[in-house]
Design an enzyme around this catalytic site. Structure first.
Site, PDB file in Angstrom:
ATOM      1  N   LYS A  69       0.855  -1.200   0.000  1.00 42.13           N
ATOM      2  CA  LYS A  69       0.000   0.000   0.000  1.00 42.13           C
ATOM      3  C   LYS A  69       0.886   1.244   0.000  1.00 42.13           C
ATOM      4  O   LYS A  69       1.899   1.286   0.711  1.00 42.13           O
ATOM      5  CB  LYS A  69      -0.889  -0.028   1.244  1.00 42.13           C
ATOM      6  CG  LYS A  69      -1.930   1.076   1.317  1.00 42.13           C
ATOM      7  CD  LYS A  69      -2.818   0.886   2.551  1.00 42.13           C
ATOM      8  CE  LYS A  69      -3.920   1.926   2.646  1.00 42.13           C
ATOM      9  NZ  LYS A  69      -4.808   1.713   3.824  1.00 42.13           N
ATOM     10  N   SER A 144      -9.688   1.619   2.790  1.00 38.86           N
ATOM     11  CA  SER A 144      -8.849   2.396   1.911  1.00 38.86           C
ATOM     12  C   SER A 144      -7.765   1.584   1.206  1.00 38.86           C
ATOM     13  O   SER A 144      -7.167   2.079   0.244  1.00 38.86           O
ATOM     14  CB  SER A 144      -8.184   3.524   2.709  1.00 38.86           C
ATOM     15  OG  SER A 144      -7.275   2.981   3.652  1.00 38.86           O
ATOM     16  N   SER A 168      -9.802  -0.529   7.027  1.00 39.57           N
ATOM     17  CA  SER A 168      -9.244  -0.410   5.679  1.00 39.57           C
ATOM     18  C   SER A 168      -8.560  -1.639   5.097  1.00 39.57           C
ATOM     19  O   SER A 168      -8.249  -1.654   3.907  1.00 39.57           O
ATOM     20  CB  SER A 168      -8.266   0.756   5.626  1.00 39.57           C
ATOM     21  OG  SER A 168      -8.995   1.934   5.440  1.00 39.57           O
TER      22      SER A 168
HETATM   23  N1  GLN Z   1     -13.096   3.849   6.227  1.00 45.62           N
HETATM   24  C1  GLN Z   1     -12.511   4.305   7.442  1.00 45.62           C
HETATM   25  C2  GLN Z   1     -12.207   5.774   7.328  1.00 45.62           C
HETATM   26  O1  GLN Z   1     -12.524   6.336   6.351  1.00 45.62           O
HETATM   27  C3  GLN Z   1     -11.293   3.496   7.759  1.00 45.62           C
HETATM   28  C4  GLN Z   1     -10.076   3.949   7.088  1.00 45.62           C
HETATM   29  C5  GLN Z   1      -8.872   3.125   7.450  1.00 45.62           C
HETATM   30  O2  GLN Z   1      -8.983   2.088   8.104  1.00 45.62           O
HETATM   31  N2  GLN Z   1      -7.703   3.592   7.073  1.00 45.62           N
HETATM   32  O3  GLN Z   1     -11.669   6.366   8.194  1.00 45.62           O
END
Ligand code: GLN
Length: 466
Positions: A69, A144, A168
Protein backbone atom coordinates in the site's frame (compact mmCIF):
# COMPACT_ATOMS: atom_id res chain seq x y z
CA UNK A 1 3.23 -22.49 -16.41
CA UNK A 2 0.65 -22.77 -13.62
CA UNK A 3 -1.97 -20.05 -13.44
CA UNK A 4 0.06 -17.45 -11.59
CA UNK A 5 -3.08 -15.54 -10.65
CA UNK A 6 -4.14 -18.18 -8.20
CA UNK A 7 -0.76 -18.74 -6.58
CA UNK A 8 -0.67 -18.65 -2.80
CA UNK A 9 2.57 -18.07 -0.91
CA UNK A 10 2.72 -21.73 -0.05
CA UNK A 11 2.26 -22.77 -3.71
CA UNK A 12 4.86 -20.26 -4.83
CA UNK A 13 7.52 -21.50 -2.43
CA UNK A 14 6.75 -25.09 -3.43
CA UNK A 15 6.93 -24.31 -7.14
CA UNK A 16 10.34 -22.65 -6.66
CA UNK A 17 11.56 -25.66 -4.74
CA UNK A 18 10.33 -28.10 -7.39
CA UNK A 19 11.84 -25.88 -10.08
CA UNK A 20 8.49 -25.52 -11.83
CA UNK A 21 9.53 -21.94 -12.52
CA UNK A 22 12.11 -19.57 -11.15
CA UNK A 23 11.42 -16.48 -9.15
CA UNK A 24 12.79 -14.46 -12.07
CA UNK A 25 10.28 -16.02 -14.47
CA UNK A 26 7.45 -15.49 -12.05
CA UNK A 27 8.33 -11.86 -11.53
CA UNK A 28 8.41 -11.24 -15.26
CA UNK A 29 4.98 -12.87 -15.61
CA UNK A 30 3.55 -10.66 -12.88
CA UNK A 31 5.03 -7.53 -14.43
CA UNK A 32 3.53 -8.55 -17.77
CA UNK A 33 0.06 -9.05 -16.27
CA UNK A 34 0.28 -5.76 -14.39
CA UNK A 35 1.23 -3.94 -17.56
CA UNK A 36 -1.76 -5.43 -19.33
CA UNK A 37 -4.43 -5.13 -16.64
CA UNK A 38 -3.52 -2.22 -14.45
CA UNK A 39 -4.65 0.46 -16.88
CA UNK A 40 -8.24 -0.56 -16.34
CA UNK A 41 -7.98 -1.62 -12.69
CA UNK A 42 -5.70 1.14 -11.35
CA UNK A 43 -4.65 -1.09 -8.46
CA UNK A 44 -0.98 -0.08 -8.71
CA UNK A 45 0.18 3.53 -8.54
CA UNK A 46 3.76 2.60 -9.30
CA UNK A 47 5.48 -0.54 -10.53
CA UNK A 48 9.12 -1.38 -9.83
CA UNK A 49 10.17 -2.97 -13.09
CA UNK A 50 13.89 -2.90 -12.55
CA UNK A 51 13.93 -3.24 -8.80
CA UNK A 52 11.55 -6.17 -8.89
CA UNK A 53 13.72 -8.04 -11.32
CA UNK A 54 16.98 -7.38 -9.57
CA UNK A 55 16.19 -8.04 -5.94
CA UNK A 56 17.42 -11.27 -4.52
CA UNK A 57 17.51 -12.32 -0.89
CA UNK A 58 17.63 -15.77 0.62
CA UNK A 59 14.93 -16.40 3.17
CA UNK A 60 11.61 -18.13 3.74
CA UNK A 61 9.89 -15.83 1.23
CA UNK A 62 12.74 -15.87 -1.23
CA UNK A 63 11.46 -14.54 -4.54
CA UNK A 64 7.79 -14.23 -3.54
CA UNK A 65 6.31 -11.14 -5.28
CA UNK A 66 4.10 -8.83 -3.22
CA UNK A 67 2.44 -5.43 -3.43
CA UNK A 68 2.59 -2.66 -0.83
CA UNK A 69 0.00 0.00 0.00
CA UNK A 70 1.36 3.39 -0.97
CA UNK A 71 1.43 4.73 2.58
CA UNK A 72 4.20 2.33 3.66
CA UNK A 73 7.74 3.49 2.94
CA UNK A 74 10.14 1.64 0.65
CA UNK A 75 13.51 3.36 0.57
CA UNK A 76 14.30 5.46 -2.52
CA UNK A 77 10.86 5.05 -4.05
CA UNK A 78 7.98 7.47 -4.31
CA UNK A 79 5.35 7.20 -1.59
CA UNK A 80 2.26 9.30 -2.27
CA UNK A 81 -0.29 8.23 0.37
CA UNK A 82 -2.73 8.72 -2.50
CA UNK A 83 -2.26 12.47 -2.14
CA UNK A 84 -1.16 15.23 -4.48
CA UNK A 85 0.66 16.80 -1.54
CA UNK A 86 3.12 13.87 -1.58
CA UNK A 87 3.02 13.28 -5.33
CA UNK A 88 6.81 13.52 -5.61
CA UNK A 89 7.85 12.44 -2.11
CA UNK A 90 10.70 9.92 -2.05
CA UNK A 91 10.98 7.64 1.01
CA UNK A 92 14.26 7.96 2.85
CA UNK A 93 14.11 4.59 4.61
CA UNK A 94 12.37 1.21 4.64
CA UNK A 95 9.41 0.75 6.98
CA UNK A 96 10.16 -1.98 9.53
CA UNK A 97 7.70 -4.36 7.84
CA UNK A 98 9.47 -3.78 4.53
CA UNK A 99 12.84 -4.40 6.10
CA UNK A 100 11.58 -7.66 7.55
CA UNK A 101 9.99 -8.82 4.30
CA UNK A 102 13.10 -7.85 2.38
CA UNK A 103 15.26 -9.88 4.75
CA UNK A 104 12.89 -12.81 4.25
CA UNK A 105 13.48 -12.52 0.49
CA UNK A 106 10.14 -11.07 -0.64
CA UNK A 107 10.13 -9.05 -3.85
CA UNK A 108 8.23 -5.79 -4.14
CA UNK A 109 6.30 -5.41 -7.38
CA UNK A 110 5.01 -1.93 -6.70
CA UNK A 111 2.89 0.39 -4.60
CA UNK A 112 -0.89 0.23 -4.52
CA UNK A 113 -3.65 2.79 -4.65
CA UNK A 114 -5.50 4.04 -1.58
CA UNK A 115 -7.88 6.70 -0.38
CA UNK A 116 -5.85 9.83 0.34
CA UNK A 117 -3.97 9.25 3.61
CA UNK A 118 -6.12 6.12 4.07
CA UNK A 119 -9.25 8.21 4.62
CA UNK A 120 -12.11 6.42 2.99
CA UNK A 121 -13.93 3.18 2.36
CA UNK A 122 -13.89 2.95 -1.42
CA UNK A 123 -10.49 4.13 -2.74
CA UNK A 124 -12.38 6.88 -4.55
CA UNK A 125 -10.64 9.52 -2.42
CA UNK A 126 -7.30 8.86 -4.13
CA UNK A 127 -5.80 11.85 -5.93
CA UNK A 128 -4.84 9.38 -8.67
CA UNK A 129 -8.30 8.10 -9.57
CA UNK A 130 -10.27 5.21 -8.10
CA UNK A 131 -9.32 1.55 -8.22
CA UNK A 132 -11.95 -0.74 -9.71
CA UNK A 133 -13.28 -3.96 -8.25
CA UNK A 134 -11.90 -6.94 -10.24
CA UNK A 135 -15.23 -8.77 -9.77
CA UNK A 136 -17.18 -5.94 -11.43
CA UNK A 137 -15.39 -2.98 -12.96
CA UNK A 138 -18.35 -0.67 -12.33
CA UNK A 139 -17.96 -1.15 -8.58
CA UNK A 140 -15.55 0.01 -5.89
CA UNK A 141 -12.98 -2.37 -4.38
CA UNK A 142 -13.64 -0.99 -0.90
CA UNK A 143 -11.03 1.02 0.94
CA UNK A 144 -8.85 2.40 1.91
CA UNK A 145 -6.49 -0.46 0.96
CA UNK A 146 -8.47 -0.97 -2.25
CA UNK A 147 -5.41 -1.16 -4.49
CA UNK A 148 -3.86 -3.94 -2.40
CA UNK A 149 -7.11 -5.91 -2.18
CA UNK A 150 -7.77 -5.55 -5.91
CA UNK A 151 -4.19 -6.53 -6.78
CA UNK A 152 -4.48 -9.75 -4.79
CA UNK A 153 -8.00 -10.52 -6.03
CA UNK A 154 -6.98 -9.93 -9.66
CA UNK A 155 -3.91 -12.11 -9.24
CA UNK A 156 -1.48 -9.24 -9.80
CA UNK A 157 0.50 -10.09 -6.63
CA UNK A 158 0.82 -13.18 -4.47
CA UNK A 159 -0.01 -11.11 -1.40
CA UNK A 160 -0.11 -7.49 -0.30
CA UNK A 161 0.31 -5.24 2.71
CA UNK A 162 -2.34 -2.79 3.79
CA UNK A 163 -3.11 -0.59 6.76
CA UNK A 164 -6.24 -0.58 8.88
CA UNK A 165 -7.35 2.34 11.05
CA UNK A 166 -11.06 1.67 11.03
CA UNK A 167 -11.47 -1.23 8.63
CA UNK A 168 -9.24 -0.41 5.68
CA UNK A 169 -7.87 -3.93 5.33
CA UNK A 170 -10.97 -5.94 6.24
CA UNK A 171 -13.44 -3.84 4.27
CA UNK A 172 -11.73 -4.07 0.85
CA UNK A 173 -10.94 -7.73 1.57
CA UNK A 174 -14.67 -8.28 1.95
CA UNK A 175 -15.53 -6.41 -1.27
CA UNK A 176 -12.79 -8.12 -3.32
CA UNK A 177 -13.19 -11.66 -1.96
CA UNK A 178 -9.76 -12.00 -0.35
CA UNK A 179 -8.53 -12.53 3.21
CA UNK A 180 -7.70 -9.39 5.19
CA UNK A 181 -6.05 -9.49 8.61
CA UNK A 182 -5.78 -6.56 11.00
CA UNK A 183 -3.49 -7.68 13.83
CA UNK A 184 -3.78 -6.51 17.43
CA UNK A 185 -2.65 -2.91 17.97
CA UNK A 186 1.01 -3.24 18.94
CA UNK A 187 1.62 -6.59 17.22
CA UNK A 188 3.18 -5.11 14.08
CA UNK A 189 5.48 -2.10 13.91
CA UNK A 190 4.05 1.11 12.47
CA UNK A 191 7.46 2.59 11.78
CA UNK A 192 7.43 3.80 8.21
CA UNK A 193 3.64 3.76 7.92
CA UNK A 194 2.42 7.27 7.20
CA UNK A 195 0.37 8.10 10.26
CA UNK A 196 -3.31 8.82 9.96
CA UNK A 197 -4.63 8.15 13.50
CA UNK A 198 -1.74 6.78 15.49
CA UNK A 199 -3.75 5.12 18.26
CA UNK A 200 -5.80 3.16 15.70
CA UNK A 201 -3.46 2.50 12.75
CA UNK A 202 -2.11 -1.00 12.24
CA UNK A 203 -0.36 -2.67 9.30
CA UNK A 204 -1.76 -6.01 8.17
CA UNK A 205 -2.09 -8.42 5.29
CA UNK A 206 -4.21 -9.10 2.21
CA UNK A 207 -3.82 -12.67 1.04
CA UNK A 208 -5.55 -15.37 -0.96
CA UNK A 209 -6.13 -17.58 2.04
CA UNK A 210 -5.86 -17.67 5.80
CA UNK A 211 -2.71 -19.78 5.89
CA UNK A 212 -0.89 -17.12 3.88
CA UNK A 213 -2.02 -14.46 6.37
CA UNK A 214 -0.36 -16.53 9.12
CA UNK A 215 2.82 -16.84 7.05
CA UNK A 216 3.11 -13.08 6.46
CA UNK A 217 2.24 -12.26 10.05
CA UNK A 218 5.06 -14.58 11.16
CA UNK A 219 7.45 -12.30 9.34
CA UNK A 220 6.13 -8.83 10.07
CA UNK A 221 5.07 -9.22 13.74
CA UNK A 222 7.17 -8.37 16.76
CA UNK A 223 8.77 -5.75 18.92
CA UNK A 224 10.44 -2.84 17.15
CA UNK A 225 12.68 -0.50 19.07
CA UNK A 226 11.56 2.27 16.70
CA UNK A 227 7.88 1.89 17.60
CA UNK A 228 7.33 2.08 21.34
CA UNK A 229 3.75 0.82 20.98
CA UNK A 230 4.91 -2.60 19.80
CA UNK A 231 4.83 -5.18 22.55
CA UNK A 232 7.74 -7.13 23.94
CA UNK A 233 7.82 -10.88 24.02
CA UNK A 234 8.14 -13.76 21.65
CA UNK A 235 5.97 -13.92 18.56
CA UNK A 236 4.33 -17.33 18.15
CA UNK A 237 4.48 -19.28 14.89
CA UNK A 238 1.00 -18.52 13.58
CA UNK A 239 0.88 -21.62 11.39
CA UNK A 240 1.28 -23.78 14.50
CA UNK A 241 -2.05 -25.37 15.39
CA UNK A 242 -3.88 -23.55 12.60
CA UNK A 243 -5.22 -26.95 11.48
CA UNK A 244 -6.55 -27.87 14.89
CA UNK A 245 -10.29 -28.52 14.99
CA UNK A 246 -12.60 -25.86 16.40
CA UNK A 247 -14.71 -28.40 18.24
CA UNK A 248 -15.91 -26.89 21.50
CA UNK A 249 -14.66 -23.41 20.67
CA UNK A 250 -17.08 -20.73 21.86
CA UNK A 251 -18.12 -18.31 19.13
CA UNK A 252 -20.09 -15.20 20.09
CA UNK A 253 -22.62 -13.63 17.75
CA UNK A 254 -23.35 -10.03 18.78
CA UNK A 255 -26.97 -9.04 18.21
CA UNK A 256 -25.90 -5.46 17.47
CA UNK A 257 -24.16 -6.61 14.26
CA UNK A 258 -27.36 -7.93 12.73
CA UNK A 259 -29.67 -4.95 13.06
CA UNK A 260 -30.93 -2.22 10.80
CA UNK A 261 -28.71 -1.38 7.84
CA UNK A 262 -27.49 -4.92 7.22
CA UNK A 263 -28.44 -6.11 3.75
CA UNK A 264 -30.77 -9.14 3.93
CA UNK A 265 -28.75 -11.24 1.54
CA UNK A 266 -25.52 -10.46 3.37
CA UNK A 267 -27.27 -11.44 6.60
CA UNK A 268 -28.30 -14.76 5.00
CA UNK A 269 -24.78 -15.42 3.88
CA UNK A 270 -23.39 -14.72 7.37
CA UNK A 271 -26.04 -16.92 8.97
CA UNK A 272 -25.03 -19.76 6.67
CA UNK A 273 -21.43 -19.28 7.71
CA UNK A 274 -22.48 -19.43 11.35
CA UNK A 275 -24.30 -22.74 10.76
CA UNK A 276 -21.24 -24.09 9.04
CA UNK A 277 -19.05 -23.21 12.03
CA UNK A 278 -21.60 -24.87 14.25
CA UNK A 279 -21.41 -28.00 12.10
CA UNK A 280 -17.66 -27.95 12.57
CA UNK A 281 -18.27 -28.33 16.29
CA UNK A 282 -18.14 -24.75 17.53
CA UNK A 283 -20.57 -23.64 20.18
CA UNK A 284 -22.54 -20.59 19.01
CA UNK A 285 -23.46 -18.16 21.77
CA UNK A 286 -25.61 -15.04 21.48
CA UNK A 287 -23.87 -12.06 22.98
CA UNK A 288 -24.24 -8.31 23.21
CA UNK A 289 -21.75 -5.50 22.64
CA UNK A 290 -24.04 -2.84 24.06
CA UNK A 291 -22.05 0.25 23.12
CA UNK A 292 -21.69 -0.70 19.44
CA UNK A 293 -24.12 1.98 18.34
CA UNK A 294 -21.80 4.71 19.63
CA UNK A 295 -18.59 3.34 18.13
CA UNK A 296 -18.91 4.94 14.72
CA UNK A 297 -19.56 8.42 16.16
CA UNK A 298 -16.64 8.07 18.58
CA UNK A 299 -14.35 6.86 15.78
CA UNK A 300 -15.27 9.79 13.54
CA UNK A 301 -14.22 12.19 16.32
CA UNK A 302 -11.03 10.46 17.49
CA UNK A 303 -9.75 9.63 14.03
CA UNK A 304 -10.01 13.19 12.59
CA UNK A 305 -8.53 14.62 15.81
CA UNK A 306 -5.44 12.47 15.49
CA UNK A 307 -5.31 12.99 11.73
CA UNK A 308 -5.46 16.77 12.10
CA UNK A 309 -2.38 16.61 14.32
CA UNK A 310 -0.54 14.07 12.15
CA UNK A 311 -1.21 15.92 8.92
CA UNK A 312 0.01 19.26 10.28
CA UNK A 313 3.49 18.32 9.06
CA UNK A 314 2.43 18.68 5.42
CA UNK A 315 2.79 22.42 5.29
CA UNK A 316 4.43 23.14 1.94
CA UNK A 317 7.80 23.54 3.61
CA UNK A 318 8.98 20.22 4.97
CA UNK A 319 7.52 17.80 2.44
CA UNK A 320 6.26 17.46 -1.08
CA UNK A 321 3.90 19.79 -2.91
CA UNK A 322 4.44 23.48 -2.23
CA UNK A 323 3.16 26.80 -3.47
CA UNK A 324 6.11 28.60 -1.89
CA UNK A 325 7.35 29.82 -5.25
CA UNK A 326 4.01 31.41 -6.13
CA UNK A 327 3.29 33.54 -3.06
CA UNK A 328 5.20 36.00 -0.94
CA UNK A 329 4.31 35.37 2.67
CA UNK A 330 4.40 32.39 4.99
CA UNK A 331 0.68 32.19 5.67
CA UNK A 332 -0.04 31.99 1.95
CA UNK A 333 2.52 29.19 1.62
CA UNK A 334 0.58 27.21 4.22
CA UNK A 335 -2.83 28.06 2.85
CA UNK A 336 -1.93 27.50 -0.79
CA UNK A 337 0.06 24.31 -0.27
CA UNK A 338 -2.44 22.68 2.08
CA UNK A 339 -5.51 24.04 0.32
CA UNK A 340 -4.41 22.82 -3.09
CA UNK A 341 -2.31 19.84 -2.00
CA UNK A 342 -4.93 18.03 0.08
CA UNK A 343 -8.11 16.63 -1.42
CA UNK A 344 -11.59 17.30 -0.14
CA UNK A 345 -11.86 14.44 2.36
CA UNK A 346 -8.46 15.14 3.92
CA UNK A 347 -9.38 18.81 4.32
CA UNK A 348 -12.77 17.89 5.79
CA UNK A 349 -11.17 15.65 8.41
CA UNK A 350 -8.42 18.11 9.27
CA UNK A 351 -11.07 20.78 9.90
CA UNK A 352 -13.30 18.43 11.88
CA UNK A 353 -10.38 17.29 14.02
CA UNK A 354 -9.04 20.75 14.61
CA UNK A 355 -12.50 21.93 15.61
CA UNK A 356 -13.09 19.03 18.00
CA UNK A 357 -9.72 19.58 19.67
CA UNK A 358 -10.05 23.32 20.11
CA UNK A 359 -10.54 24.96 23.52
CA UNK A 360 -14.15 24.81 24.57
CA UNK A 361 -14.98 21.85 22.33
CA UNK A 362 -12.35 19.41 23.56
CA UNK A 363 -14.45 18.31 26.54
CA UNK A 364 -17.64 18.08 24.57
CA UNK A 365 -16.22 16.04 21.69
CA UNK A 366 -12.75 14.59 22.10
CA UNK A 367 -12.98 13.69 25.78
CA UNK A 368 -16.49 12.25 25.36
CA UNK A 369 -15.33 10.16 22.40
CA UNK A 370 -12.42 8.80 24.43
CA UNK A 371 -14.81 7.86 27.24
CA UNK A 372 -16.97 6.01 24.74
CA UNK A 373 -13.86 4.30 23.42
CA UNK A 374 -13.26 2.85 26.88
CA UNK A 375 -16.84 1.59 27.05
CA UNK A 376 -16.48 -0.04 23.63
CA UNK A 377 -13.28 -1.74 24.72
CA UNK A 378 -14.94 -2.90 27.95
CA UNK A 379 -17.73 -4.48 25.88
CA UNK A 380 -15.15 -6.66 24.14
CA UNK A 381 -13.39 -7.51 27.43
CA UNK A 382 -16.71 -8.62 28.93
CA UNK A 383 -17.66 -10.64 25.85
CA UNK A 384 -14.30 -12.41 25.75
CA UNK A 385 -14.91 -13.69 29.28
CA UNK A 386 -17.68 -15.80 27.75
CA UNK A 387 -16.49 -16.57 24.22
CA UNK A 388 -13.23 -17.25 22.37
CA UNK A 389 -14.01 -15.32 19.20
CA UNK A 390 -16.78 -13.04 17.95
CA UNK A 391 -18.19 -13.22 14.43
CA UNK A 392 -20.39 -11.12 12.20
CA UNK A 393 -20.41 -9.36 8.86
CA UNK A 394 -17.40 -7.27 7.77
CA UNK A 395 -19.52 -4.88 5.74
CA UNK A 396 -23.26 -4.18 5.65
CA UNK A 397 -23.45 -4.70 1.86
CA UNK A 398 -21.51 -6.14 -1.05
CA UNK A 399 -19.38 -3.80 -3.19
CA UNK A 400 -21.31 -0.70 -4.18
CA UNK A 401 -21.14 1.19 -7.48
CA UNK A 402 -18.39 3.70 -8.22
CA UNK A 403 -19.79 7.14 -7.40
CA UNK A 404 -22.71 5.76 -5.41
CA UNK A 405 -21.66 7.26 -2.09
CA UNK A 406 -19.22 10.00 -3.02
CA UNK A 407 -21.77 12.81 -2.75
CA UNK A 408 -22.57 12.07 0.90
CA UNK A 409 -19.63 11.53 3.27
CA UNK A 410 -21.91 10.37 6.10
CA UNK A 411 -23.31 7.64 3.90
CA UNK A 412 -19.73 6.53 3.19
CA UNK A 413 -18.82 6.62 6.92
CA UNK A 414 -21.77 4.32 7.66
CA UNK A 415 -20.08 1.55 5.65
CA UNK A 416 -17.59 1.24 8.52
CA UNK A 417 -20.23 0.36 11.07
CA UNK A 418 -18.90 -3.17 11.79
CA UNK A 419 -15.19 -2.49 11.58
CA UNK A 420 -14.33 0.64 13.58
CA UNK A 421 -15.12 -0.73 17.06
CA UNK A 422 -12.35 -3.30 16.58
CA UNK A 423 -9.77 -0.53 16.12
CA UNK A 424 -11.15 1.44 19.06
CA UNK A 425 -10.69 -1.67 21.22
CA UNK A 426 -7.34 -2.58 19.62
CA UNK A 427 -8.29 -6.25 19.16
CA UNK A 428 -7.36 -8.33 16.08
CA UNK A 429 -9.84 -9.29 13.36
CA UNK A 430 -9.82 -11.03 10.03
CA UNK A 431 -12.23 -10.88 7.09
CA UNK A 432 -12.61 -14.03 5.04
CA UNK A 433 -14.78 -14.68 1.98
CA UNK A 434 -17.95 -16.59 2.89
CA UNK A 435 -20.04 -16.52 -0.25
CA UNK A 436 -21.26 -14.52 -3.20
CA UNK A 437 -24.35 -12.45 -3.96
CA UNK A 438 -24.84 -11.94 -7.70
CA UNK A 439 -21.15 -12.74 -8.26
CA UNK A 440 -20.04 -10.21 -5.62
CA UNK A 441 -18.11 -11.52 -2.61
CA UNK A 442 -19.33 -11.35 1.00
CA UNK A 443 -16.92 -11.13 3.93
CA UNK A 444 -17.20 -12.81 7.34
CA UNK A 445 -15.45 -10.99 10.15
CA UNK A 446 -13.81 -12.97 12.96
CA UNK A 447 -12.68 -10.94 15.97
CA UNK A 448 -10.30 -12.19 18.66
CA UNK A 449 -8.87 -11.36 22.05
CA UNK A 450 -5.86 -9.03 22.27
CA UNK A 451 -2.83 -10.84 20.82
CA UNK A 452 -4.83 -13.97 20.07
CA UNK A 453 -4.42 -13.85 16.29
CA UNK A 454 -3.80 -17.60 16.46
CA UNK A 455 -7.43 -18.40 17.30
CA UNK A 456 -9.02 -16.20 14.63
CA UNK A 457 -6.61 -17.68 12.09
CA UNK A 458 -7.58 -21.18 13.23
CA UNK A 459 -11.30 -20.46 12.91
CA UNK A 460 -10.77 -18.86 9.49
CA UNK A 461 -8.58 -21.71 8.26
CA UNK A 462 -11.09 -24.34 9.41
CA UNK A 463 -13.93 -22.45 7.74
CA UNK A 464 -12.03 -22.07 4.50
CA UNK A 465 -11.06 -25.74 4.31
CA UNK A 466 -14.55 -27.12 4.80
N1 GLN B 1 -13.10 3.85 6.23
C1 GLN B 1 -12.51 4.31 7.44
C2 GLN B 1 -12.21 5.77 7.33
O1 GLN B 1 -12.52 6.34 6.35
C3 GLN B 1 -11.29 3.50 7.76
C4 GLN B 1 -10.08 3.95 7.09
C5 GLN B 1 -8.87 3.12 7.45
O2 GLN B 1 -8.98 2.09 8.10
N2 GLN B 1 -7.70 3.59 7.07
O3 GLN B 1 -11.67 6.37 8.19
Amino acid sequence: MTDIKKLTIKDTIKAFKEKEFSSEELRREFLKSIKKENKELNAYLSVFEKEALNEKNDGVFSGVPCAVKDNILIEDTICTAGSKILGNYVSTYDATVIKKLREAGAVFLGKTNLDEFAMGSSTENSAFGPTKNPHDLTRVPGGSSGGSAAAVAAGLAVFALGSDTGGSIRFPASFCGVVGLKPTYGRVSRRGLMAMASSLDQIGTLTKNVYDAALVLNIIAGRDEFDSTTVMGKVPDYTDGIDKSIKGLKIGVPKEYFGEGLDDEVKNSINKAISKLQNLGAEIIDISLPHSEYALAAYYIIMPCEASANLARYDGIKYGFSEAGKVNNLLDVYLGSRGNGFGEEARRRIMLGTYALSAGYYDAYYRKAQQIRTLVKNDFDEAFKKVDVIIGPTAPTVAFKLGEKTADPLEMYLSDIYTVAINLAGVPAISIPCGFINKLPVGLQIIGRHFDEATILRVGHNFENN
